[in-house]
Design an enzyme around this catalytic site. Structure first.
Site, short mmCIF file in Angstrom:
data_model
loop_
_atom_site.label_atom_id
_atom_site.label_comp_id
_atom_site.label_asym_id
_atom_site.label_seq_id
_atom_site.Cartn_x
_atom_site.Cartn_y
_atom_site.Cartn_z
N ARG A 98 102.01 1.85 23.43
CA ARG A 98 102.56 0.51 23.22
C ARG A 98 101.63 -0.31 22.33
O ARG A 98 100.48 -0.54 22.68
CB ARG A 98 102.75 -0.19 24.56
CG ARG A 98 103.97 0.28 25.31
CD ARG A 98 104.11 -0.38 26.65
NE ARG A 98 104.10 -1.84 26.59
CZ ARG A 98 104.42 -2.60 27.63
NH1 ARG A 98 104.78 -2.05 28.77
NH2 ARG A 98 104.39 -3.91 27.51
N ARG B 8 99.78 -12.51 25.31
CA ARG B 8 100.76 -12.27 26.38
C ARG B 8 100.36 -13.01 27.65
O ARG B 8 101.22 -13.57 28.33
CB ARG B 8 100.87 -10.76 26.66
CG ARG B 8 101.69 -10.05 25.60
CD ARG B 8 101.36 -8.59 25.52
NE ARG B 8 101.77 -7.83 26.67
CZ ARG B 8 101.27 -6.63 27.00
NH1 ARG B 8 100.31 -6.11 26.26
NH2 ARG B 8 101.71 -5.98 28.04
N ARG C 241 95.70 1.14 29.71
CA ARG C 241 97.06 1.67 29.55
C ARG C 241 97.35 1.95 28.06
O ARG C 241 98.03 2.91 27.73
CB ARG C 241 98.07 0.65 30.11
CG ARG C 241 99.51 1.15 30.07
CD ARG C 241 100.43 0.24 30.86
NE ARG C 241 100.82 -0.95 30.13
CZ ARG C 241 101.58 -1.93 30.62
NH1 ARG C 241 102.01 -1.88 31.86
NH2 ARG C 241 101.90 -2.97 29.89
N ARG D 228 111.74 -14.53 32.90
CA ARG D 228 110.43 -14.91 32.38
C ARG D 228 110.40 -16.36 31.91
O ARG D 228 109.34 -16.83 31.47
CB ARG D 228 110.10 -14.01 31.19
CG ARG D 228 109.01 -12.98 31.43
CD ARG D 228 108.96 -12.16 30.15
NE ARG D 228 107.78 -11.37 29.95
CZ ARG D 228 107.66 -10.10 30.34
NH1 ARG D 228 108.59 -9.51 31.03
NH2 ARG D 228 106.58 -9.44 30.02
N LYS E 258 103.75 -4.39 38.09
CA LYS E 258 105.17 -4.54 38.45
C LYS E 258 105.92 -3.22 38.31
O LYS E 258 106.71 -2.86 39.17
CB LYS E 258 105.84 -5.62 37.58
CG LYS E 258 105.20 -6.99 37.70
CD LYS E 258 105.98 -8.06 36.94
CE LYS E 258 105.98 -7.88 35.44
NZ LYS E 258 104.68 -8.14 34.77
P1 ADP Z 1 104.44 -6.61 30.25
O1 ADP Z 1 104.88 -7.21 31.54
O2 ADP Z 1 103.45 -5.49 30.42
O3 ADP Z 1 103.99 -7.61 29.22
P2 ADP Z 1 107.18 -5.74 29.66
O4 ADP Z 1 107.39 -4.29 29.52
O5 ADP Z 1 107.77 -6.43 30.83
O6 ADP Z 1 105.62 -5.90 29.55
O7 ADP Z 1 107.68 -6.50 28.33
C1 ADP Z 1 107.24 -6.14 27.05
C2 ADP Z 1 107.72 -7.18 26.03
O8 ADP Z 1 109.16 -7.23 26.04
C3 ADP Z 1 107.31 -8.62 26.31
O9 ADP Z 1 106.02 -8.92 25.81
C4 ADP Z 1 108.41 -9.39 25.57
O10 ADP Z 1 108.21 -9.38 24.17
C5 ADP Z 1 109.64 -8.54 25.86
N1 ADP Z 1 110.33 -9.00 27.08
C6 ADP Z 1 110.47 -8.26 28.23
N2 ADP Z 1 111.14 -8.96 29.15
C7 ADP Z 1 111.42 -10.18 28.60
C8 ADP Z 1 112.07 -11.36 29.06
N3 ADP Z 1 112.58 -11.43 30.28
N4 ADP Z 1 112.16 -12.41 28.21
C9 ADP Z 1 111.65 -12.34 26.97
N5 ADP Z 1 111.02 -11.28 26.47
C10 ADP Z 1 110.90 -10.19 27.26
#
Ligand code: ADP
Length: 190
Positions: free
Chosen positions: A134, A146, A128, A89, A14
């Site tokens: 991270r 996740r 990654r 999400r 994404k």
């Molecule tokens: P990825 O898609 O690689 O898991 P992101 O960078 O989108 O990673 O998100 C990292 C973390 O941030 C998620 O695992 C969650 O803990 C938090 N997070 C991000 N966006 C949301 C969301 N819309 N709702 C709840 N938690 C979120």
């Protein structure tokens, strides 16, 4: 406004595709993951609150995410449209987003879902993790959590947009340019 939800599991690409999309279509990128990481880096209260959830690969509570997105939209003036990356999400987040956009007399133009098999996701995220720094990319258990959270809490968001006739699925394995070509074709028809 052209507002797109870029959807998919962790590691689907994404972030990478968002960069291509914002450049070609002149949209504003709104990644909740990036916003949280910025807060974390700056040591804000919001960052401290989010850290535990993020490190474990769990979702940050809806109210916290929704308020942060509201602030970001309100502080962005003159946007031609947004690309929402990693948000919504959960279904309550999707409902809140509809309400926010209504205030601008706008709505979601379409959702683009990147479809990638679990094994490929695990491989990409561990790779990654070698360079991203991270914590959530460096441990197989956290990665599996996740992916599971995505299945349990986030997949219903796809159904939410499907009911509105806004769901578009794209196979997310192949060259970055090839996948971007397919995404562009979908966006041009929105
Ligand atoms: P990825 O898609 O690689 O898991 P992101 O960078 O989108 O990673 O998100 C990292 C973390 O941030 C998620 O695992 C969650 O803990 C938090 N997070 C991000 N966006 C949301 C969301 N819309 N709702 C709840 N938690 C979120």
């Amino acid at each position: 406004m052209l507002n797109i939800v870029l959807f998919g599991p962790p590691g689907a690409g994404k972030g990478t595709q968002s960069e291509n999309i914002i450049e070609k279509f002149n949209l504003t990128h709104l990644s909740t993951g990036d916003l949280f990481r910025k807060h974390l880096g700056e040591g804000t209260d919001l960052g401290k609150l989010a850290q535990k959830y993020m490190d474990d690969g769990n979702l940050v509570p809806d109210s916290v995410v929704i308020d942060m997105v509201k602030d970001k939209i309100a502080s962005t003036s003159g946007a031609k449209g947004f690309i929402f990356d990693g948000f919504p999400r959960t279904v309550p987040q999707a409902e809140a987003l509809d309400t926010m956009l209504k205030e601008f007399d706008s709505d979601i133009s379409g959702m683009i879902a990147l479809d990638v098999p679990d094994d490929e996701l695990r491989t990409r995220l561990l790779e990654r993790g070698k360079t991203s720094g991270r914590a959530d990319d460096q441990n197989v258990d956290k990665i599996n959590n996740r992916i599971q959270v995505y299945k349990d809490e986030t997949i219903p968001v796809a159904e939410f947009y499907e009911k509105q006739g806004k769901f578009n699925k794209i196979h997310g394995v192949g060259s970055i340019e090839g996948i971007f070509g397919e995404i562009s074709t979908v966006i041009e028809k929105l």
